[in-house]
Scaffold this motif. Sequence first.
Motif, short mmCIF file in Angstrom:
data_model
loop_
_atom_site.label_atom_id
_atom_site.label_comp_id
_atom_site.label_asym_id
_atom_site.label_seq_id
_atom_site.Cartn_x
_atom_site.Cartn_y
_atom_site.Cartn_z
N PRO A 209 0.78 -1.30 -0.08
CA PRO A 209 0.09 -0.11 -0.08
C PRO A 209 0.84 1.41 -0.02
N HIS A 210 0.43 2.35 -0.54
CA HIS A 210 0.76 3.64 -0.27
C HIS A 210 1.00 3.90 1.01
N GLY B 198 0.41 6.63 2.63
CA GLY B 198 -0.37 7.45 3.05
C GLY B 198 -2.06 7.19 2.88
N ASP B 199 -2.08 6.18 2.09
CA ASP B 199 -3.49 5.61 1.55
C ASP B 199 -3.54 4.48 1.19
N SER B 200 -4.00 3.60 1.99
CA SER B 200 -3.89 1.97 1.93
C SER B 200 -4.76 1.73 0.79
N SER B 201 -5.77 2.38 0.11
CA SER B 201 -6.56 2.09 -0.81
C SER B 201 -5.65 1.98 -2.18
N VAL B 202 -4.40 2.89 -2.12
CA VAL B 202 -3.54 2.77 -3.54
C VAL B 202 -2.52 1.89 -3.33
#
Length: 432
Positions: A175-176, A178-182
């Motif tokens: 994951p990214h 700062g943003d686990s959806s990316v």
Amino acid sequence: MTTAHAAGSVPVMLDLRAHRRVPASADGYVELWQRLEPVLLGVDPRSGPRIRLDFGDEGEVGVWFLSPATAPVPFSADTPFSVRGVLEPPRVRYPCDTCRAAGATVYAPFLCAGCGTKERPGRVCDAHAVFLDGGLRASCARHVPVCDCGRPARAWCGGPRCRSGRAWCEQHLRPHPGDSSVLYCADCHTDRFPACERQGCQATGHIRCEHRLLGDSRACGRRVCAEHVTRWQIYGSRSRGLALCGRHQGVLRGSAPEDLVALIVAGTAARSETRRGPRTGGRRAAFLPRLGIVRHIFINTCNRVLDMGTVDGLFVGLQQDLRRRGKGGGHLVETALRLLDEQAAARREDVQRFRDSHEEGRGHFARLRTLLQQSGRHELADAVTFSDYRRKSNILFVRVPPELRSRFIGTQGAVVKELRTRLGINIQLERE
Ligand SMILES: [Zn+2]
Ligand SMILES: [Zn+2]
Ligand SMILES: [Zn+2]
Ligand SMILES: [Zn+2]
Ligand SMILES: [Zn+2]
Ligand SMILES: [Zn+2]
């Protein structure tokens, strides 16, 4: 008997909208009628103007009597029918391949590359389309992209290497921060969020070490976070200095002045090249530092006090050395030679100004020594050495051995204060 528009015939309309095998040719229609007619003969048109005949797996065929009142009762084998029209199901130009395999024709707005043939691209309908995270490309369930490891992919990687063109499974995605959806594949994740070289540091190493020798094809490039990077302030305190990794920061201390000059020139030439690149457009060009800064770099970095003429000589020496290498030195050497040429006038100016102010400074220094001797501080007078004089700020820099520093300064700065007052200049001790 059926004729197209025979007088006295029974006019009908065929409704094939719920029929799955709509004939594709005139022969097909004749065949359909031959199956339909025997069933129709047993129908009483007065029971309703529209009837539906069940064709099992093929669906239904509707027959509309357009003039039920005039139809003969009952129909006989001789009754002529005339088919006035056929209602067909809407033609589906892009049918779903998955639905078609099950015998249905359903409009498919999406493409499935796996279902396609050489002649036409594959199609998949709303209900059968599968989308992975991180991309808008669809596929049918059978053709979901596969990860390098063979497992079905879970998301497209939008990283710099894959550019949403490769999909990866759960195990191979990260994951990214700062943003686990990316999600990114491991390689793209490392490229985009490189680890800081400092052991145990969790921050992203966004900064690359700029250490480079003139013969190197590229800079060190080790990744360091903003907290652990060393900025070698060779462009003065207001500009961002060269970024260095821990290892190269350590190397500086033990380097000779000529090596430091080569590093300054190589680092600046490399910056100048990236700034000229198409991506950095209007950024300020890179310039070699003024000699005064370089002189102070030597004092701070390798504890060497050189006069300005010597510092200038280091640049001249490097320039001659690079000229000898000529074109064979590569484009970094060419850029370095250009920067050294551009710097030449400023260097001459710096040397001249230094000489003038040096003379003045030497005068102040001689008076300082005399004052020390007159006040009986002979040991101090013998030990103090001249370092620099800045005419603009009226500061005389001197060097005093560590064991004598406190005596030179005096209780609460009394000694140095008195010297300042009597000489009419500011006196500062170089950092040792
Ligand atoms: Zn479908
Ligand atoms: Zn497919
Ligand atoms: Zn990737
Ligand atoms: Zn995988
Ligand atoms: Zn760090
Ligand atoms: Zn480095």
